[in-house]
Design a protein around this motif. Structure first.
Motif, PDB file in Angstrom:
ATOM      1  N   PHE A   4      29.469  72.871  98.226  1.00 55.01           N
ATOM      2  CA  PHE A   4      28.983  71.707  98.966  1.00 55.01           C
ATOM      3  C   PHE A   4      28.898  72.029 100.458  1.00 55.01           C
ATOM      4  CE2 PHE A   4      29.618  67.449 100.948  1.00 55.01           C
ATOM      5  CZ  PHE A   4      28.493  66.823 100.429  1.00 55.01           C
ATOM      6  N   GLY A   5      29.925  72.676 100.980  1.00 51.66           N
ATOM      7  CA  GLY A   5      29.925  73.031 102.401  1.00 51.66           C
ATOM      8  C   GLY A   5      28.838  74.017 102.759  1.00 51.66           C
ATOM      9  N   ILE A  60      37.032  61.730 101.323  1.00 50.82           N
ATOM     10  CA  ILE A  60      36.159  60.856 102.112  1.00 50.82           C
ATOM     11  C   ILE A  60      36.352  61.120 103.606  1.00 50.82           C
ATOM     12  CG2 ILE A  60      35.736  58.447 102.776  1.00 50.82           C
ATOM     13  CD1 ILE A  60      36.377  57.703  99.840  1.00 50.82           C
ATOM     14  N   GLN A  61      37.577  61.414 104.002  1.00 42.90           N
ATOM     15  CA  GLN A  61      37.843  61.729 105.402  1.00 42.90           C
ATOM     16  C   GLN A  61      37.766  63.224 105.684  1.00 42.90           C
ATOM     17  OE1 GLN A  61      41.317  59.036 104.831  1.00 42.90           O
ATOM     18  NE2 GLN A  61      41.162  58.741 107.029  1.00 42.90           N
ATOM     19  N   ILE A  62      38.189  64.031 104.714  1.00 35.67           N
ATOM     20  CA  ILE A  62      38.262  65.474 104.940  1.00 35.67           C
ATOM     21  C   ILE A  62      36.881  66.121 105.002  1.00 35.67           C
ATOM     22  CG2 ILE A  62      38.953  67.653 103.857  1.00 35.67           C
ATOM     23  CD1 ILE A  62      41.512  66.305 102.989  1.00 35.67           C
ATOM     24  N   TYR A  63      35.964  65.731 104.126  1.00 33.52           N
ATOM     25  CA  TYR A  63      34.666  66.396 104.095  1.00 33.52           C
ATOM     26  C   TYR A  63      33.882  66.248 105.408  1.00 33.52           C
ATOM     27  CZ  TYR A  63      34.403  68.180  99.293  1.00 33.52           C
ATOM     28  OH  TYR A  63      34.571  68.919  98.150  1.00 33.52           O
ATOM     29  N   PRO A  64      33.737  65.033 105.965  1.00 34.82           N
ATOM     30  CA  PRO A  64      33.000  64.937 107.234  1.00 34.82           C
ATOM     31  C   PRO A  64      33.677  65.697 108.384  1.00 34.82           C
ATOM     32  CG  PRO A  64      33.129  62.799 106.168  1.00 34.82           C
ATOM     33  CD  PRO A  64      34.058  63.697 105.426  1.00 34.82           C
ATOM     34  N   PHE A  75      32.935  69.672 107.174  1.00 32.71           N
ATOM     35  CA  PHE A  75      31.543  70.132 107.105  1.00 32.71           C
ATOM     36  C   PHE A  75      30.730  69.391 108.165  1.00 32.71           C
ATOM     37  CE2 PHE A  75      32.993  70.232 102.500  1.00 32.71           C
ATOM     38  CZ  PHE A  75      33.423  71.553 102.566  1.00 32.71           C
ATOM     39  N   THR A  76      30.659  69.973 109.318  1.00 35.01           N
ATOM     40  CA  THR A  76      30.050  69.297 110.474  1.00 35.01           C
ATOM     41  C   THR A  76      28.593  69.684 110.697  1.00 35.01           C
ATOM     42  OG1 THR A  76      30.919  71.039 111.921  1.00 35.01           O
ATOM     43  CG2 THR A  76      32.281  69.061 111.630  1.00 35.01           C
ATOM     44  N   ASP A  77      28.044  70.565 109.858  1.00 33.80           N
ATOM     45  CA  ASP A  77      26.660  70.998 110.039  1.00 33.80           C
ATOM     46  C   ASP A  77      25.651  70.019 109.451  1.00 33.80           C
ATOM     47  OD1 ASP A  77      27.603  73.272 111.261  1.00 33.80           O
ATOM     48  OD2 ASP A  77      27.427  74.533 109.470  1.00 33.80           O
TER      49      ASP A  77
END
Length: 461
Positions: A294-295, A309-313, A316-318
């Motif tokens: 996903f990243g 929900i909090q960790i992914y954003p 993965f900031t691109d």
């Protein structure tokens, strides 16, 4: 949070390791907890401060983990909700165990056998396996007498599904610390989807619509969708329920996959077709690392646990990430769910049950859990006052989607002989073979039923 690795030491194996006589003597010595001291009644989310001015030290056993020991220590350091200030007579010692249940459970049983167990213990239950620590092992005590003495209403503080799953024959052995719906949302790559001219996922999608969308999203080097965190008979529990399948009967002694065989095969066929049609990555090429894919933007949509929900954003900031509720079979269907928990209980060996209960209701109380979500340190809890607090949604707007699910959360199903992890392993072994293409869904359904029933037929763990 969702970290549920498959390991549990059976009662028989433990007795063989430490000696049945020593273990039996230890349990007999701690079978009756000390009488709780009376405390003033309180209507808040935690028990009133312990009444005695005498200094007391309580020992709380738990795994060393960010959302468990680290967050509790942070709460003490920050004096959240004034716990330290309000309770100057209570000193809390966190007895942490590195690792997970393979390391933690033998440690607790060893301390119990030695008669050196502290005042509180943590547990990540699977299909009510934690109840055995109250009924089989006698490690934890019924919380209701302690709550009554403290003027604390367990039923008023937690959603019914969370109380039910921690209660057996009228005795509530555990209190929810983390309580979350199992894999209730899909994270999707908003940026790439927009570039491809595809519609975003919606909360009312059906499984068929998701498969169609995944087919449109697939390219030569990108998969449209992967089940990721959803799978097996635990993390896949809500998925099975959404298709009308319940793994066990109410007694937890009968596997019931084939009571709705047609729907069960359809549920298996759906995942089988996603892999065979190359809409999802195949485990035949090796273990599928969903966060990595996903990243790297190699899969556009994945089922996730709430903590992501909090960790992914943040990770993965691109690209921008959106969230949608998991699908249903038909748009009009009721949304199904299943509860995942981490819990704490008070030991039968505790000599400071009033102080232990005060601490317990603090770590499981409103402010500790609102702050945990706002600060991004822990998963949610099954408390109405937490889910009604607007600070949560200001920090994590996606949690608005989960609120009605939590307010009507369904408890985990029952494995009566407390072999929940073994039940899941039996199911998973057949599922893995099916996803590798070694079995057809119809064959897998029959073998899952047989394998899981064989586990249920065993003596209690």
């Amino acid at each position: 949070m969702s970290d549920q690795r498959n390991s549990r030491l059976s009662r028989r194996a433990f007795l063989a390791g430490v000696g049945a006589t020593a273990f039996g003597a230890a349990l007999a010595a701690c079978a009756s907890p000390g009488a709780p001291s009376a405390a003033p009644a309180t209507s808040g989310g935690e028990a009133a401060p312990a009444g005695s001015a005498e200094k007391v030290t309580i020992h709380a056993h738990m795994v060393q983990k960010q959302d468990v020991s680290d967050w509790i220590q942070a709460g003490l350091d920050q004096d959240i909700d004034g716990f330290v200030t309000k309770n100057p007579n209570i000193e809390v010692v966190l007895e942490t165990v590195p690792g997970w249940t393979a390391e933690y459970i033998p440690k607790i049983l060893s301390l119990t056998a030695a008669g050196t167990l502290g005042d509180l213990v943590w547990y990540p239950p699977r299909h009510r396996s934690h109840i055995a620590w109250g009924t089989q092992y006698g490690i934890v005590t019924d919380l209701r007498p302690l709550a009554e003495s403290a003027g604390y209403d367990i039923d008023a503080n937690f959603f019914p599904g969370a109380v039910e799953v921690n209660t057996y024959e009228g005795k509530t052995y555990w209190m929810s610390y983390i309580s979350e719906p199992i894999v209730p949302v899909i994270a999707y790559n908003k940026t790439k989807i927009a570039e491809m001219g595809l519609p975003e996922l919606t909360d009312e999608m059906t499984f068929a619509e998701l498969a169609d969308w995944a087919a449109q999203a697939k390219t030569d080097d990108v998969y449209g969708y992967y089940r990721a965190d959803r799978g097996g008979s635990f993390a896949g529990g809500p998925y099975l329920r959404q298709w009308g399948v319940e793994p066990t009967d109410e007694t937890g002694t009968k596997a019931t996959f084939l009571d709705t065989r047609e729907q069960f095969v359809q549920a298996l066929q759906y995942d089988y077709d996603l892999v065979r049609n190359e809409l999802s990555p195949s485990p035949a090429a090796g273990a599928v690392n969903a966060p990595e894919l996903f990243g790297a933007q190699k899969v556009l949509a994945v089922d996730i646990w709430p903590f992501r929900i909090q960790i992914y954003p943040a990770t993965f900031t691109d690209f921008e990430i959106g969230f949608a509720l998991t699908p249903k079979v038909n748009t009009a269907d009721e949304r199904r769910s299943m509860l995942n928990e981490h819990v704490f209980g008070i030991t039968t060996s505790s000599k400071a049950t009033d102080a232990a209960f005060t601490f317990l209701t603090w770590i499981c109380g409103k402010e500790m859990n609102v702050q945990a979500l706002v600060q991004g340190q822990k998963g949610p809890i099954a408390r109405a006052d937490v889910w009604a607090d607007e600070r949560v949604y200001e920090a994590v707007p996606t949690y608005e989607k989960l609120r009605p699910i939590m307010e009507n959360i369904e408890p985990d199903y029952v494995v009566a002989n407390f072999r929940g992890e073994e039940f899941d392993q039996a199911y998973q072994a057949v599922l893995d073979a099916m996803e590798l293409g070694d079995k057809q869904p119809e064959q897998a359904a029959d073998e899952m039923q047989s394998a899981c029933q064989a586990v249920l037929d065993k003596e209690p763990a």
